[in-house]
Design a protein around this motif. Structure first.
Motif, PDB file in Angstrom:
ATOM      1  N   LEU A 145       0.955  -1.057   0.015  1.00  0.00           N
ATOM      2  CA  LEU A 145      -0.013  -0.038   0.090  1.00  0.00           C
ATOM      3  C   LEU A 145       1.094   1.124  -0.018  1.00  0.00           C
ATOM      4  O   LEU A 145       0.407   2.269  -0.325  1.00  0.00           O
ATOM      5  N   GLY A 146       2.108   1.234   0.561  1.00  0.00           N
ATOM      6  CA  GLY A 146       2.830   2.350   0.543  1.00  0.00           C
ATOM      7  C   GLY A 146       3.295   2.856  -0.878  1.00  0.00           C
ATOM      8  O   GLY A 146       3.790   3.841  -1.261  1.00  0.00           O
ATOM      9  N   GLU A 147       3.215   1.778  -1.909  1.00  0.00           N
ATOM     10  CA  GLU A 147       3.407   2.210  -3.129  1.00  0.00           C
ATOM     11  C   GLU A 147       2.424   2.747  -3.950  1.00  0.00           C
ATOM     12  O   GLU A 147       2.210   2.875  -5.274  1.00  0.00           O
ATOM     13  N   GLY A 148       0.972   2.848  -3.219  1.00  0.00           N
ATOM     14  CA  GLY A 148      -0.233   3.357  -3.809  1.00  0.00           C
ATOM     15  C   GLY A 148      -1.317   2.459  -3.436  1.00  0.00           C
ATOM     16  O   GLY A 148      -1.077   1.321  -2.933  1.00  0.00           O
ATOM     17  N   ASP A 149      -2.569   3.136  -3.385  1.00  0.00           N
ATOM     18  CA  ASP A 149      -3.796   2.812  -2.855  1.00  0.00           C
ATOM     19  C   ASP A 149      -4.047   1.558  -3.569  1.00  0.00           C
ATOM     20  O   ASP A 149      -3.577   1.377  -4.944  1.00  0.00           O
ATOM     21  N   VAL A 171      -2.565   3.919   2.922  1.00  0.00           N
ATOM     22  CA  VAL A 171      -1.721   3.694   4.057  1.00  0.00           C
ATOM     23  C   VAL A 171      -1.949   5.086   4.909  1.00  0.00           C
ATOM     24  O   VAL A 171      -1.528   6.303   4.189  1.00  0.00           O
ATOM     25  N   LEU A 172      -1.818   5.177   6.307  1.00  0.00           N
ATOM     26  CA  LEU A 172      -1.767   6.486   6.901  1.00  0.00           C
ATOM     27  C   LEU A 172      -0.308   6.777   7.495  1.00  0.00           C
ATOM     28  O   LEU A 172      -0.355   6.486   8.722  1.00  0.00           O
ATOM     29  N   GLY A 173       0.334   7.217   6.933  1.00  0.00           N
ATOM     30  CA  GLY A 173       1.755   7.360   7.436  1.00  0.00           C
ATOM     31  C   GLY A 173       1.928   8.054   8.561  1.00  0.00           C
ATOM     32  O   GLY A 173       2.868   7.996   9.583  1.00  0.00           O
ATOM     33  N   SER A 174       1.068   9.358   8.749  1.00  0.00           N
ATOM     34  CA  SER A 174       1.240  10.230   9.580  1.00  0.00           C
ATOM     35  C   SER A 174       0.931   9.541  11.156  1.00  0.00           C
ATOM     36  O   SER A 174       1.499   9.766  11.886  1.00  0.00           O
ATOM     37  N   TRP A 192       5.927   6.979   3.466  1.00  0.00           N
ATOM     38  CA  TRP A 192       4.680   6.594   2.786  1.00  0.00           C
ATOM     39  C   TRP A 192       4.099   7.938   2.457  1.00  0.00           C
ATOM     40  O   TRP A 192       3.609   7.994   1.334  1.00  0.00           O
ATOM     41  N   ASP A 193       4.042   8.734   3.215  1.00  0.00           N
ATOM     42  CA  ASP A 193       3.416  10.162   3.314  1.00  0.00           C
ATOM     43  C   ASP A 193       4.175  10.903   1.832  1.00  0.00           C
ATOM     44  O   ASP A 193       3.381  11.315   1.106  1.00  0.00           O
ATOM     45  N   ARG A 237       5.751   9.459  -0.547  1.00  0.00           N
ATOM     46  CA  ARG A 237       5.389   8.771  -1.682  1.00  0.00           C
ATOM     47  C   ARG A 237       3.841   9.136  -2.165  1.00  0.00           C
ATOM     48  O   ARG A 237       3.566   9.644  -3.408  1.00  0.00           O
ATOM     49  N   LEU A 238       3.027   9.152  -1.135  1.00  0.00           N
ATOM     50  CA  LEU A 238       1.729   9.396  -1.680  1.00  0.00           C
ATOM     51  C   LEU A 238       1.363  10.822  -1.968  1.00  0.00           C
ATOM     52  O   LEU A 238       0.604  11.213  -2.749  1.00  0.00           O
ATOM     53  N   ILE A 268       2.603  11.177  -5.470  1.00  0.00           N
ATOM     54  CA  ILE A 268       1.724  10.739  -6.361  1.00  0.00           C
ATOM     55  C   ILE A 268       0.146  11.495  -6.540  1.00  0.00           C
ATOM     56  O   ILE A 268      -0.014  11.911  -7.717  1.00  0.00           O
TER      57      ILE A 268
END
Lengths: 105, 105
Positions: A25-29, A72-75, B91-92, B94-95, B98
């Motif tokens: 998911l880190g590479e895209g939804d 994915v919610l990195g924060s 993650w943040d 990268r998103l 995108i």
DNA sequence: ATTGACTGCAACTTGATGGTTGCATGTCAA
DNA sequence: TTGACATGCAACCATCAAGTTGCAGTCAAT
């Protein structure tokens, strides 16, 4: 420095398969079905994992037409990380203080 | 940014009882027996938890006479925290990239 | 309208894990 | 040296969680 809800998040992060999912998911939804295409587990297993991850706030569902993609919610992961860091620092600080007292006569 | 050995540490941190133990050790070193005196679980259960925690490097045994005291390793917890933070930030990042592409045409 | 694809729910299996008790071993101290 | 206390090992139980299969419900597109 309350521990609070930290254990459930860590438990969620304690499974290798879930890390694989998070990594993807880190590479895209992606949807559960899409993930099932890439990973060697069934769609239902992935759906369960996504439910767990959503429960602890590491992932968020987004409806796109008839499918449900997950983001994915990195924060949130970073938030957890900061709380862990603070706890670790606190331990070190306290032990240093104890050592100080023990040595200092 | 390898995930590597992250899951086992998180799994160890996923149990409430282990957090209770870590929290107690955060106030000073203690043996399994001493901990069993304060907590509502048997000494053997605590010994198992300490073994798990030691396995992932969160705790360290120190022989003191005939007993074995355990010391919590805050720096290791902080290390783990920093790795998690880095992953979340990635993650943040990268998103955001995108999203940038999607909007920016 | 019908078909195909995706989601969601439920039941079941199985292995891991948190917990217990019991006993053997080891080691300090009187 | 002997008793008391601490650790270590092993067997056992119960629960939980990861995984599976199967089926029903929805929604889009032809």
């Amino acid at each position: 420095m309350t521990i609070g809800t930290l254990a459930p998040v860590c438990a969620a992060l304690g499974d290798e398969t879930r890390w694989t999912i998070l990594s993807a998911l880190g590479e895209g939804d992606a949807s559960a079905s899409a993930l099932a295409g890439r990973l060697p587990v069934s769609r239902q297993a992935i759906a369960k994992h996504l439910a767990v991850l959503q429960e602890v706030g590491l992932v968020e569902p987004v409806r796109v037409g008839r499918e449900v993609q997950y983001r994915v919610l990195g924060s949130h992961l970073s938030d957890v990380a900061h709380r862990l860091d603070a706890i670790g620092a606190e331990w070190d600080r306290r032990l240093a203080a104890i050592k100080e007292i023990a040595e200092g006569l």
